[in-house]
Design a protein around this motif. Structure first.
Motif, short mmCIF file in Angstrom:
data_model
loop_
_atom_site.label_atom_id
_atom_site.label_comp_id
_atom_site.label_asym_id
_atom_site.label_seq_id
_atom_site.Cartn_x
_atom_site.Cartn_y
_atom_site.Cartn_z
N GLU A 74 66.13 89.58 -5.88
CA GLU A 74 66.01 90.97 -5.47
C GLU A 74 64.64 91.21 -4.86
O GLU A 74 63.64 90.61 -5.23
CB GLU A 74 66.21 91.89 -6.67
N VAL A 75 64.61 92.16 -3.92
CA VAL A 75 63.35 92.55 -3.30
C VAL A 75 62.76 93.69 -4.11
O VAL A 75 63.41 94.71 -4.33
CB VAL A 75 63.58 93.01 -1.84
N VAL A 76 61.53 93.53 -4.57
CA VAL A 76 60.88 94.53 -5.41
C VAL A 76 59.60 94.99 -4.73
O VAL A 76 58.78 94.17 -4.32
CB VAL A 76 60.57 93.97 -6.82
N PHE A 77 59.44 96.28 -4.57
CA PHE A 77 58.25 96.85 -3.97
C PHE A 77 57.53 97.71 -5.01
O PHE A 77 58.16 98.48 -5.74
CB PHE A 77 58.60 97.70 -2.74
N ILE A 78 56.25 97.59 -5.04
CA ILE A 78 55.45 98.30 -6.03
C ILE A 78 54.58 99.33 -5.33
O ILE A 78 53.80 98.97 -4.43
CB ILE A 78 54.57 97.31 -6.84
N ALA A 79 54.70 100.59 -5.72
CA ALA A 79 53.86 101.68 -5.24
C ALA A 79 53.98 101.88 -3.74
O ALA A 79 53.93 100.93 -2.96
CB ALA A 79 52.40 101.44 -5.62
N GLY A 80 54.14 103.12 -3.35
CA GLY A 80 54.18 103.45 -1.94
C GLY A 80 55.52 103.16 -1.30
O GLY A 80 56.40 102.55 -1.88
N GLU A 81 55.65 103.59 -0.04
CA GLU A 81 56.90 103.38 0.69
C GLU A 81 57.00 101.94 1.19
O GLU A 81 56.00 101.32 1.56
CB GLU A 81 56.97 104.33 1.88
N ASN A 82 58.20 101.42 1.19
CA ASN A 82 58.46 100.10 1.74
C ASN A 82 58.03 100.11 3.21
O ASN A 82 58.52 100.92 4.01
CB ASN A 82 59.96 99.81 1.62
N PRO A 83 57.13 99.23 3.63
CA PRO A 83 56.65 99.23 5.02
C PRO A 83 57.75 98.94 6.04
O PRO A 83 57.59 99.25 7.22
CB PRO A 83 55.59 98.14 5.03
N ALA A 84 58.88 98.36 5.59
CA ALA A 84 59.98 98.10 6.52
C ALA A 84 60.67 99.38 6.96
O ALA A 84 61.27 99.44 8.04
CB ALA A 84 61.00 97.16 5.88
N PHE A 85 60.55 100.45 6.13
CA PHE A 85 61.27 101.68 6.43
C PHE A 85 60.79 102.32 7.73
O PHE A 85 61.58 102.87 8.49
CB PHE A 85 61.13 102.67 5.27
N GLU A 86 59.49 102.29 7.98
CA GLU A 86 58.96 102.88 9.20
C GLU A 86 59.50 102.15 10.43
O GLU A 86 59.84 102.77 11.44
CB GLU A 86 57.43 102.83 9.19
N VAL A 87 59.64 100.83 10.33
CA VAL A 87 60.21 100.05 11.43
C VAL A 87 61.66 100.44 11.65
O VAL A 87 62.10 100.67 12.78
CB VAL A 87 60.09 98.54 11.15
N LEU A 88 62.43 100.56 10.56
CA LEU A 88 63.85 100.91 10.68
C LEU A 88 64.04 102.30 11.28
O LEU A 88 64.96 102.52 12.09
CB LEU A 88 64.53 100.83 9.31
N ARG A 89 63.18 103.26 10.89
CA ARG A 89 63.30 104.60 11.45
C ARG A 89 63.09 104.58 12.96
O ARG A 89 63.79 105.26 13.72
CB ARG A 89 62.31 105.55 10.78
N ASN A 90 62.15 103.77 13.41
CA ASN A 90 61.88 103.67 14.85
C ASN A 90 63.01 102.94 15.59
O ASN A 90 63.30 103.23 16.74
CB ASN A 90 60.54 102.98 15.09
N VAL A 91 63.62 101.97 14.90
CA VAL A 91 64.76 101.28 15.52
C VAL A 91 65.89 102.26 15.79
O VAL A 91 66.45 102.30 16.89
CB VAL A 91 65.26 100.13 14.61
N VAL A 92 66.23 103.09 14.79
CA VAL A 92 67.30 104.08 14.96
C VAL A 92 66.91 105.11 16.01
O VAL A 92 67.73 105.53 16.83
CB VAL A 92 67.61 104.76 13.61
#
Length: 842
Positions: free
Chosen positions: A116-134
């Motif tokens: 599993e992918v686990v992220f600690i504190a703050g927003e997942n940095p991949a999310f900003e990329v995905l928002r721009n892709v859409v």
């Protein structure tokens, strides 16, 4: 003297220094390590693109290209090379330092679940990329172009894999085993042996227009080699790029008739987890690397890696896999690899696609199947739409598609040269085709699929109708034949003859069909039939349900009758999607049960007749906007529609006096059918049908609704309605079916391992039988025998049945639990029923 000595010493030292530098430089060049090679999948033999290659203990590395090749060099002292990629077991090989060498890898699939992918504190940095892709989808999606076209090369290979020792020892496999042992293992030295059975190459031109949405592919050349493949004309229509279209910018990708959610779908956050794992140049584009994983492993989603450009947030490369954990039958793995390039107008178009479909063993004692697809697109042109008539035929095969297909031509025109492995595939298939046991099993398989056995210019069958047993005919034996394309590509002639041991009567049919135009499909057909049928179970109404139609000739026949029928029809596709059909039909009705009707209902002393004749003209208009067809020899096969419903309008005019016809009448009807794709919620299908008959007629000429008193479920009938229980002169019906796929049961821990799937059904029928149509039927025949009345509806009360069920039990069994909600006061009706059916679904 001293000065000279000092000068000479200094010169010698400088000379020695230069000599030492040159020597070390030479040694340095001699110790440069250069490594190149190819990485392939050990199971399929396919290249592994985007894999990581790095010298152990250093930061010197690279990635493989789309064909799996890499090249790496260093002046540092190294001794080993590491190859790794998501979903595969990392592998290390020894490197000889200081020399140029080739090191190839066969990577084994990692059967362990991804962590599993686990992220600690703050927003997942991949999310900003995905928002721009859409956000940039419209700018990057090829479907935003007004039109595009390109030259395409497609290669397809089908292999038998997972061949166990037990399977190899089977009698049918023993002669094939010698062929396998005589050829190198196709998948490579570390790979698994596979047995190729089909390979094809295609060159074509593909065109797409966005408004209206139309596509056209012209198959220019094909090269087909396969076990059991003879003519190749049908196969040629399936092996172009039209069936290899995968657009990840769409929210859902339809693969093997299932909808998979894209990792860059608008609702990506609901379905996937992401990891922004790296950034690097991919070709000329600096890209972010994102690894993605489905939130639920059984959902129809992908796991894999994609590269998103920093400038423009376009999809540059993607490697997406569907694993065996997904709720699919028989499918072990689906892998899609894609490389895209920008067009002159901005949007990106896939230039290379590779798809792997791994079908697992049905049982432990059987082998599996690998299907591999590769597509390369070149000479892309955009925003140059063709005229609408250009797209009339979505798939067209050039007349000379088989001419000039020698090795010299293909060596010159294929986009990528064949590998040594693929060249050996051609040789192995040619050897297999000549093995007698392979020919025998191939013929048996063709009969099972087509229903007919090809004997020269004739087909014999269909096998489903060879035998039946019922209360009228006793044992019924039937044989039929028809001509095939070897006889003529314009004429189809055929017929059948049947005999019943109980009624000692012959039945027969003969027909002649002429194909006038294949582009705008135009066919004329004439036929004559003598046979028996049942009221409400007309063969013409069940042509698309072959198994149920064959089953109607078994058991107790309800309201049976003999008939003679002469029929002449012509149909033509006037424009794409719009087909017009005209039919003239003469038919007799000779009942084998107690039946009669008043010939003049207005008279109190009206004569009673038991037989009648009809002559009628029917006009039918059918509109299916985006329906796709392929031509199978002298037949045209529908592959269904993508988005739009199929609408059919029908008008029938009865002609009294023509050929002694007894009735004048007018009928109008409509049928609308549509499939609804609802993503993770499953798929739905609805059919709306309506008809109105204006004149007073005996019920065999009205609509006698199809009931089902058997144990087996069928979508062609109302499953808790008795045979001929209702008749209508005016009616409207809705049939609705919804398949939840794994939407609900996938989330129940104890159930998801079974891969069962829920479904729901609902059938509503609102009908009307006018009093005049009831009064035309007397209470008894002229001989005083009572006549069983036909059932009718109560005013403003539709017939309703609903159901729920489970499918995919043992992968083939479906069980429906049905409830009849009204008309329960009638004798011999079931308000609840359980019916089963068998289906082969993925």
């Amino acid at each position: 003297m001293l000065i000279n000595l000092i000068f000479e010493s200094s010169f010698v030292m400088r000379f020695c220094g230069v000599l030492v530098l040159c020597l070390f430089s030479t040694i340095g060049l001699a110790q440069k390590t250069i490594v190149s090679g190819k990485i392939i999948d050990a199971n399929s033999g396919d290249p592994v693109p985007f894999a990581n290659i790095v010298f152990k203990g250093t930061s010197i590395g690279t990635t493989t290209n789309f064909e799996g090749y890499y090249k790496l060099e260093t002046s540092e002292r190294v001794d080993s090379l590491i190859a790794s990629y998501v979903g595969y077991v990392t592998k290390t090989k020894v490197v000889r330092p200081g020399v140029t060498q080739t090191i190839n890898y066969q990577l084994e699939e990692n059967v362990l679940s991804l962590q599993e992918v686990v992220f600690i504190a703050g927003e997942n940095p991949a999310f900003e990329v995905l928002r721009n892709v859409v956000k940039n989808k419209d700018k990057n999606n090829k479907r935003s172009l007004s039109a595009y076209q390109y030259d395409t090369y497609t290669k397809i290979e089908i292999d038998v894999d997972n061949i166990s020792e037990k399977f190899r020892k089977r009698k049918v496999m023993q002669k094939i085993t010698s062929v396998m042992d005589s050829v190198d293992r196709i998948a490579g030295e570390d790979g698994k042996p596979i047995l190729p059975v089909f390979i094809s190459e295609t060159l074509s031109e593909y065109y797409y227009r966005s408004s209206p949405k139309l596509q056209h592919e012209k198959i220019l050349k094909t090269k087909i080699t396969g076990v059991g493949v003879e003519d190749g004309s049908v196969v040629s229509q399936f092996i172009g790029s039209s069936f290899q279209e995968y657009n990840f910018y769409q929210n859902w990708l339809n693969i093997v008739e299932k909808d998979f959610v894209s990792p860059i779908a608008d609702g990506w956050k609901f379905y996937y987890e992401y990891d922004l794992s790296d950034s690097a140049y991919v070709g000329d584009h600096y890209c972010y690397r994102l690894d993605f994983f489905p939130k639920s492993e059984q959902d129809l989603a992908f796991v894999g890696t994609m590269w998103i450009t920093k400038d423009g947030y376009a999809l540059k490369q993607i490697d997406a896999t569907v694993s065996s954990a997904v709720n699919l039958n028989y499918i072990e793995k689906i892998k899609i690899q894609q490389e895209l390039e920008p067009t002159s107008a901005g949007p990106w178009i896939p230039v290379k696609n590779r798809v792997l479909l791994d079908i697992g063993e049905v049982t432990k004692d059987m082998a599996g199947v690998l299907a591999k697809f590769y597509t390369s697109n070149k000479n892309v042109q955009v925003n140059m739409p063709q005229e609408l008539k250009f797209y009339a035929r979505p798939i067209e095969v050039a007349e000379d598609y088989k001419i000039g297909n020698d090795n010299i031509f293909w060596d010159k025109h294929r986009h990528e040269p064949l590998s040594a492995t693929e060249q050996s595939v051609y040789r192995m298939i040619d050897t297999l085709k000549n093995i007698p046991v392979v020919k025998t099993y191939t013929e048996l398989l063709k009969v099972a699929i087509n229903g007919y056995k090809k004997v020269g210019k004739f087909d014999v069958g269909p096998y489903l109708s060879l035998y039946a047993n019922n209360t009228v005919e006793g044992h019924r034996f039937q044989i039929g034949t028809r001509t095939n394309i070897s006889f003529s590509n314009k004429w189809v002639l055929g017929g059948r003859i049947a005999y019943g041991t109980e009624d000692e009567s012959f039945k027969y049919q003969g027909f002649a069909e002429m194909i006038l135009d294949r582009d705008r499909w135009t066919v004329i057909r004439a036929e004559y039939t003598k046979d028996i049928d049942q009221v409400g179970l007309s063969a013409d109404d069940l042509l698309d349900n072959y198994i149920f139609l064959a089953a109607t000739k078994y058991g107790n026949l309800i309201r049976p009758y003999r008939y003679h029928q002469a029929k002449f029809s012509m149909q033509r596709e006037l424009v794409k999607g719009f087909t017009q059909k005209a039919t003239f039909q003469y038919r007799t009705f000779d009942p084998l049960y107690n039946f009669g009707y008043y010939t003049d209902p207005e008279r109190a002393d009206s004569p009673i007749a038991t037989e009648f004749q009809t002559a009628e003209v029917a006009l039918e208009a059918r509109y299916a906007r985006d329906e796709l067809f392929v031509q199978n020899d002298n037949e045209r096969i529908s592959l269904g529609t993508v988005k739009w419903p199929i609408v059919t309008l029908r008008y029938v005019r009865g002609l009294k006096g023509v050929m002694d016809s007894d009735f004048d009448y007018n009928k109008v009807g409509i049928n609308i059918t549509k499939n609804l794709k609802m993503g993770f919620f499953g798929t739905s299908n609805f059919t709306i049908t309506g008809e109105h008959i204006f004149e007073t007629l005996p019920y065999p000429l009205l609509k006698a609704h199809i009931g089902n008193e058997s144990l087996f479920y069928t979508s062609a009938a109302f499953n808790l309605m008795n045979f001929s229980e209702f008749a209508s002169n005016s009616y409207a019906s809705v049939k609705y079916r919804h398949h939840f796929e794994g939407f609900i049961l996938n989330r129940i821990p104890l159930m998801k391992k079974l891969k069962w799937r829920l479904l729901a059904t609902a059938n509503v029928l609102y009908g009307q039988l006018d009093q005049k149509n009831r009064d035309i039927i007397p209470l008894q025949t002229v001989d005083g025998e009572p006549i069983e009345p036909i059932g009718s509806f109560r005013k403003n009360e539709p017939y309703v049945e609903v159901g729920y069920g489970v499918e995919n039990i043992f992968k083939v069994l479906r069980v429906d639990f049905l409830h009849r909600l009204n008309y329960l006061d009638r004798p011999d009706v079931d308000k609840f029923g359980v019916k089963i059916s068998f289906q082969f679904i993925l």
